[in-house]
Design an enzyme around this catalytic site. Structure first.
Site: not given
Ligand code: BES
Ligand code: ZN
Ligand code: ZN
Length: 512
Positions: A279, A284, A291, A303, A362, A366
């Site tokens: 990834k 992000d 966010k 990220d 967000d 995936r």
């Molecule tokens: N890049 C984030 C995940 C992340 C969070 C990495 C904290 C490092 C530290 C990812 O893209 C994300 O935002 N994931 C969401 C998924 C959700 C919307 C299903 C999450 O984990 O909240």
């Molecule tokens: Zn991310």
């Molecule tokens: Zn994200």
């Protein structure tokens, strides 16, 4: 490029400044006279005699005794460190704990805490080690080198004056052992430290500096320097390839996306072919599912740490003599909101033809990985590993010390766990619980990119599984360990480089 003019990035700027610092580690049978400091790793009273003898030239050195050190505040436990003042230069003594309990993790940590006990201006450093691992002095030399280099790492790209100076000279002395044998281990340690340090540099680089296009240029440069192939694909080519996930996430950004394809082939016979997918979200913001304001989002420049871990690992394959082929797909884009951004309710089409309803922009990791995994599934690799800063849920479950691993093949998952254990990048297996798959059902597309409120790391992996075809596959979620709040042993504040050494080890151990 014009989009970034406001940052006034000088022409001399390089996203991998560490490559100027890391040179070598030299095994000696007597330290050079002009060192700034020496660090000794010991595990019993008699080890102190060697310290005393080897430092004989140092004038004004006090007599060392185990009890004397303890009385001065040293502890009788592994990793305890004390600075012994001398007239000549500082001497640091690190306790490796009881000889029969010493592990490679402890030795790596001891070298790291020893380096951290020195003043930051000590650049010519000797590490003496009276403790060697049972049956493997070479490995001891390797982990001591890793610990020392990684502890001295700091991101030097943008400060006029860095608080720490890079090491100019690292000498290793293992009394009673032949330098030539140990040098192999030290060389390997330098290669491993470099894989993680390159990953740290890239993940620490500000997001405005490290756009997908710049990351692709860095990959090309690293490929030339370290002997691997790099092919990059821009927006037009991605349309031809049908990478609708990467294109969809990229839609809100003025920066072009890049698919970076890496390939390594051994000089001699190949014993397998591993596929890696990373990834590479260079920033992000969450996209339209923006966010909320939180200090955590300062970390979202990292990220792309999964892609960076793979790229870092590739810098080591030739020098370490990896004997398998390795192919990698790094999916790189920003995730930003704008008038052209992908929207909630949009349906994206993956490289393998599956349609995906976007329920949260967000959950973009995936979406880019699905194209990379599809490409890996079409290729001739005999197993696929993806690595990604994928879910906050993995971090909630396991904290920041370890990653999560899930997969469709227990043998491959076990290899990931074993490789992590070997390099002290622990990963813990979560179940790929298929009864949760229905949470990803969509009324209008083949699958949705969002599961329910619980088990977010598992539903994310269940999503990814849809794109691996019949390949044996494991997924590593490094959202937790990608960064550290403070310096600790070999981990440095900021990007940790977690995953680069694990992937290196995985490749070194892989057989089809
Ligand atoms: N890049 C984030 C995940 C992340 C969070 C990495 C904290 C490092 C530290 C990812 O893209 C994300 O935002 N994931 C969401 C998924 C959700 C919307 C299903 C999450 O984990 O909240
Ligand atoms: Zn991310
Ligand atoms: Zn994200």
């Amino acid at each position: 490029m014009t989009e970034r003019e406001h940052l006034l990035i000088p022409d001399t700027y390089t996203p991998t400044p560490i490559l100027h610092d890391i040179v070598t580690a030299t095994v000696v049978d007597a330290f050079s006279a002009d060192l700034d400091a020496t660090v000794w790793v010991v595990s019993r009273e008699s080890d102190l005699e060697a310290v005393q003898q080897r430092s004989r030239s140092a004038v004004g050195q006090p007599h060392l005794s185990w009890d004397g050190l303890l009385a001065a505040g040293w502890k009788d436990t592994a990793r305890s460190v004390i600075v012994v003042p001398q007239d000549s230069h500082p001497l640091v003594v690190v306790n490796a704990g009881p000889p029969d309990e010493v592990t490679s993790d402890i030795l790596r940590d001891c070298a790291a805490v020893g380096l951290r006990a020195l003043t930051a201006t000590a650049t010519r450093v000797g590490i003496g080690c009276s403790v060697v691992l049972p049956r493997s002095p070479e490995r001891a030399a390797q982990v001591v080198t890793e610990g020392a280099w990684l502890a001295r790492y700091s991101y030097r790209g943008l400060k006029a004056e860095s608080t720490t100076q890079p090491l100019a000279l690292l000498e290793l002395l293992f009394p009673g052992h032949v330098p030539a044998d140990l040098q192999r281990g030290a060389d390997e340690g330098v290669v491993l430290a470099r894989t993680a340090a390159v990953c740290r540099d890239l993940a620490n680089t500000p997001p405005g500096y490290l756009t997908p296009e710049v990351l692709a240029d860095v990959a090309v440069r690293l490929g030339e320097q370290f002997g691997f192939g790099v092919t990059t694909y821009g927006r037009k080519e991605l349309i031809d390839l049908g990478c609708g996930g990467l294109l969809g996430v990229n839609a809100g950004s003025v920066e072009e996306p890049r698919l970076i394809q890496l390939s390594y082939a051994p000089v001699g016979e190949s014993h397998g072919h591993l596929g890696l997918v990373g990834k590479g979200i260079t920033y992000d913001s969450g996209g339209i599912s923006l966010k909320p304001s939180d200090p955590m989002h300062l970390l979202m420049k990292m990220d792309m740490a999964g892609a960076a871990a793979i790229l870092g690992a590739f810098t080591g394959f030739r020098d370490a003599g990896a004997s398998i082929e390795v192919s990698a797909w790094l999916l790189c884009t920003e995730n930003l909101p704008s008038g052209s951004a992908y929207k909630l309710g949009d349906v994206l089409r993956a490289r393998n033809g599956k349609t995906v309803e976007v329920k949260n922009t967000d959950a973009e990791g995936r979406l880019v990985l699905m194209d990379g995994l599809s490409l890996a599934a079409e290729s001739s690799v005999d197993a696929v590993i993806d690595i990604a800063t994928l879910t906050g849920a993995a971090m909630r479950a396991l904290g920041t010390s370890m990653g999560a691993v899930l997969g469709n093949d227990q043998a491959i998952v076990d290899r990931v766990i074993d490789a992590g254990a070997e390099v002290d990048e622990p990963v813990w297996q979560l179940p790929l619980e298929r009864s949760y798959r229905s949470e990803l059902d969509s009324h209008i597309a083949d699958i949705a990119n969002l599961g329910g409120a619980n088990a977010g790391a598992i539903t994310a992996a269940l999503f990814l599984e849809e794109f691996v075809g019949d390949k044996r596959w494991a997924h590593i979620d490094i959202a937790g360990p990608m960064s550290a709040d403070s310096d600790h042993e070999w981990r440095s504040v900021g990007a940790t480089g977690f995953g680069a050494r694990l992937i290196h080890q995985l490749v070194m151990d892989h057989r089809s």
